[in-house]
Design a protein around this motif. Structure first.
Motif, PDB file in Angstrom:
ATOM      1  N   VAL A 113      35.604  23.486  39.829  1.00 16.84           N
ATOM      2  CA  VAL A 113      36.401  22.254  39.798  1.00 16.84           C
ATOM      3  C   VAL A 113      37.476  22.240  40.878  1.00 16.84           C
ATOM      4  O   VAL A 113      38.030  21.176  41.191  1.00 16.84           O
ATOM      5  CB  VAL A 113      37.045  22.044  38.406  1.00 16.84           C
ATOM      6  N   ARG A 114      37.791  23.396  41.474  1.00 11.81           N
ATOM      7  CA  ARG A 114      38.756  23.419  42.574  1.00 11.81           C
ATOM      8  C   ARG A 114      38.196  22.745  43.820  1.00 11.81           C
ATOM      9  O   ARG A 114      38.954  22.268  44.668  1.00 11.81           O
ATOM     10  CB  ARG A 114      39.148  24.859  42.913  1.00 11.81           C
ATOM     11  N   GLY A 115      36.873  22.738  43.962  1.00 13.26           N
ATOM     12  CA  GLY A 115      36.239  22.165  45.136  1.00 13.26           C
ATOM     13  C   GLY A 115      36.038  23.199  46.229  1.00 13.26           C
ATOM     14  O   GLY A 115      36.839  24.124  46.383  1.00 13.26           O
ATOM     15  N   ARG A 116      34.965  23.037  46.985  1.00 18.00           N
ATOM     16  CA  ARG A 116      34.630  24.005  48.028  1.00 18.00           C
ATOM     17  C   ARG A 116      35.743  24.103  49.078  1.00 18.00           C
ATOM     18  O   ARG A 116      36.074  25.180  49.559  1.00 18.00           O
ATOM     19  CB  ARG A 116      33.302  23.629  48.695  1.00 18.00           C
ATOM     20  N   ARG A 117      36.322  22.981  49.458  1.00 23.06           N
ATOM     21  CA  ARG A 117      37.342  23.005  50.510  1.00 23.06           C
ATOM     22  C   ARG A 117      38.546  23.853  50.089  1.00 23.06           C
ATOM     23  O   ARG A 117      39.067  24.645  50.893  1.00 23.06           O
ATOM     24  CB  ARG A 117      37.793  21.586  50.839  1.00 23.06           C
ATOM     25  N   ALA A 118      38.991  23.712  48.832  1.00 24.32           N
ATOM     26  CA  ALA A 118      40.140  24.482  48.367  1.00 24.32           C
ATOM     27  C   ALA A 118      39.815  25.967  48.321  1.00 24.32           C
ATOM     28  O   ALA A 118      40.649  26.813  48.680  1.00 24.32           O
ATOM     29  CB  ALA A 118      40.573  23.989  46.984  1.00 24.32           C
ATOM     30  N   ILE A 119      38.606  26.312  47.887  1.00 26.15           N
ATOM     31  CA  ILE A 119      38.219  27.718  47.824  1.00 26.15           C
ATOM     32  C   ILE A 119      38.112  28.306  49.220  1.00 26.15           C
ATOM     33  O   ILE A 119      38.578  29.428  49.478  1.00 26.15           O
ATOM     34  CB  ILE A 119      36.886  27.874  47.064  1.00 26.15           C
ATOM     35  N   GLU A 120      37.539  27.564  50.151  1.00 27.69           N
ATOM     36  CA  GLU A 120      37.443  28.056  51.518  1.00 27.69           C
ATOM     37  C   GLU A 120      38.820  28.231  52.151  1.00 27.69           C
ATOM     38  O   GLU A 120      39.035  29.158  52.940  1.00 27.69           O
ATOM     39  CB  GLU A 120      36.575  27.113  52.351  1.00 27.69           C
ATOM     40  N   ALA A 121      39.768  27.374  51.775  1.00 24.45           N
ATOM     41  CA  ALA A 121      41.137  27.534  52.267  1.00 24.45           C
ATOM     42  C   ALA A 121      41.755  28.822  51.731  1.00 24.45           C
ATOM     43  O   ALA A 121      42.479  29.532  52.453  1.00 24.45           O
ATOM     44  CB  ALA A 121      41.983  26.323  51.865  1.00 24.45           C
ATOM     45  N   GLU A 122      41.469  29.142  50.461  1.00 23.85           N
ATOM     46  CA  GLU A 122      41.973  30.390  49.891  1.00 23.85           C
ATOM     47  C   GLU A 122      41.374  31.597  50.602  1.00 23.85           C
ATOM     48  O   GLU A 122      42.069  32.580  50.883  1.00 23.85           O
ATOM     49  CB  GLU A 122      41.649  30.456  48.394  1.00 23.85           C
ATOM     50  N   LEU A 123      40.082  31.533  50.894  1.00 28.37           N
ATOM     51  CA  LEU A 123      39.430  32.634  51.592  1.00 28.37           C
ATOM     52  C   LEU A 123      40.012  32.818  52.995  1.00 28.37           C
ATOM     53  O   LEU A 123      40.213  33.944  53.457  1.00 28.37           O
ATOM     54  CB  LEU A 123      37.923  32.394  51.668  1.00 28.37           C
ATOM     55  N   SER A 124      40.291  31.712  53.671  1.00 27.90           N
ATOM     56  CA  SER A 124      40.870  31.783  55.012  1.00 27.90           C
ATOM     57  C   SER A 124      42.270  32.388  54.968  1.00 27.90           C
ATOM     58  O   SER A 124      42.639  33.209  55.822  1.00 27.90           O
ATOM     59  CB  SER A 124      40.923  30.388  55.649  1.00 27.90           C
ATOM     60  N   ALA A 125      43.058  31.998  53.951  1.00 28.79           N
ATOM     61  CA  ALA A 125      44.402  32.551  53.817  1.00 28.79           C
ATOM     62  C   ALA A 125      44.348  34.043  53.523  1.00 28.79           C
ATOM     63  O   ALA A 125      45.163  34.829  54.044  1.00 28.79           O
ATOM     64  CB  ALA A 125      45.153  31.815  52.701  1.00 28.79           C
ATOM     65  N   LEU A 126      43.372  34.451  52.704  1.00 28.94           N
ATOM     66  CA  LEU A 126      43.220  35.868  52.392  1.00 28.94           C
ATOM     67  C   LEU A 126      42.829  36.654  53.645  1.00 28.94           C
ATOM     68  O   LEU A 126      43.326  37.765  53.880  1.00 28.94           O
ATOM     69  CB  LEU A 126      42.168  36.045  51.306  1.00 28.94           C
TER      70      LEU A 126
END
Length: 318
Positions: A19-32
């Motif tokens: 439910v977070r959406g792919r874009r939000a998850i990819e942003a988290e991965l990029s920040a990590l």
């Protein structure tokens, strides 16, 4: 399909259903990844690089060759010694069984608990709890989940039997959460009783009702209005009592979660919230079946259920 491909497909399906959406998850991965690149050498050496592409700390291969061809596997909500015995029995009968897929991580060790709890953090914030308070609550909650965590017994068993094992938890949970949200959106129940009626129509929930453990109202009355609903499924664990208190202050009036014990139910009452309990085994079975049907598609892979998994055969028609 190799075991590695199965795990990767599961991760991608989990992201699609999140439910977070792919874009939000990819942003988290990029920040990590940015944080990882700035780590001191000693810290970077111990960093789990799979976290840079896999946002789910409870989904991965934990033992075995990733290039194992998958033509059949044993799977269950909870994996115990009996699952390993089942693999060996099936093999002795001439069946091709290449791996075990476990839904729950308990006894396998959990990687990156903050990744698992990220979804709960975001949903709490989306429900109106200030971000700083939500982060503090999640940090406190995470420390309680590390205590007494077993890491060795089942890994040792996998090594002794030389049977590959993978974990697939949050992606399957995301699938049953997405299904639940679709049911709620389609039926638009206004009361607790109407919500229970709608959710109980899913076959897995009906089978659990036949066992005396169906969808039920834990706190509240059937005629009570649903109001603002917080769906706690697919968050690793039910929220803590402190989280329920924060949600109540944010205007949440109903919690939808795995059927809670008495202490959490009392915390909900204190927070002014109603609770609808979902049977754990039914939820997990639904999520696993949806995920497997999407990951496997029309490939010729045989699934042998065990460990509480209520498999629906129509999910594997291809």
């Amino acid at each position: 399909m190799t075991l590695s491909e199965f795990c990767e497909r599961s991760v991608q399906m989990g992201i699609d259903a999140d439910v977070r959406g792919r874009r939000a998850i990819e942003a988290e991965l990029s920040a990590l990844e940015r944080a990882y690149r700035q780590m001191p050498t000693a810290a970077a050496l111990g960093f789990d690089e799979e976290r840079l592409r896999n946002p789910f700390g409870d989904t991965r291969l934990v033992y075995g060759d990733p290039e194992t061809e998958l033509t059949g596997f044993v799977t269950g909500i909870d994996i115990s010694k009996e699952a390993f015995d089942l693999v060996e029995r099936l093999r002795s009968e001439g069946e091709r069984v290449d791996a075990i897929i476990s839904h729950h991580t308990s006894g396998w060790g959990l990687r990156a608990i903050e990744d698992v709890l990220s979804a709960q953090f975001h949903r709490i914030v989306d429900s109106g709890v200030p971000e700083e308070r939500a982060k503090r609550l999640m940090d406190e909650f995470a420390t309680t989940k590390w205590q007494g965590w077993s890491r060795d017994d089942k890994l040792q068993l996998a090594g002794e039997r030389d049977i590959p094992v993978a974990l697939v938890h949050t992606p399957a949970d995301n699938c049953h959460l997405a299904h639940t949200l679709q049911v709620m959106e389609a039926r638009r129940p206004e009361t607790l009783g109407q919500a229970v009626e709608a959710l109980s129509e899913t076959p897995e929930m009906g089978r659990m009702e036949g066992r005396g453990d169906g969808v039920r109202i834990v706190v509240g009355e059937p005629q009570r209005a649903l109001g603002k609903v917080f769906c706690a499924m697919g968050c690793g664990w039910n929220p803590s009592g402190e989280v329920l208190a924060a949600l109540g202050e944010a205007g949440v009036t109903t919690g939808l979660m795995v059927t809670p014990g008495a202490p959490l139910a009392e915390a909900a009452r204190q927070a002014g919230m109603a609770i609808i309990g979902m049977p754990h085994e039914g939820q997990d079975s639904l999520g696993m079946s949806i995920l497997y049907s999407r990951v496997i598609g029309d490939e010729d892979i045989t699934i042998y259920p065990c460990g509480g998994y209520l498999m629906r055969q129509e999910h594997f028609a291809g």
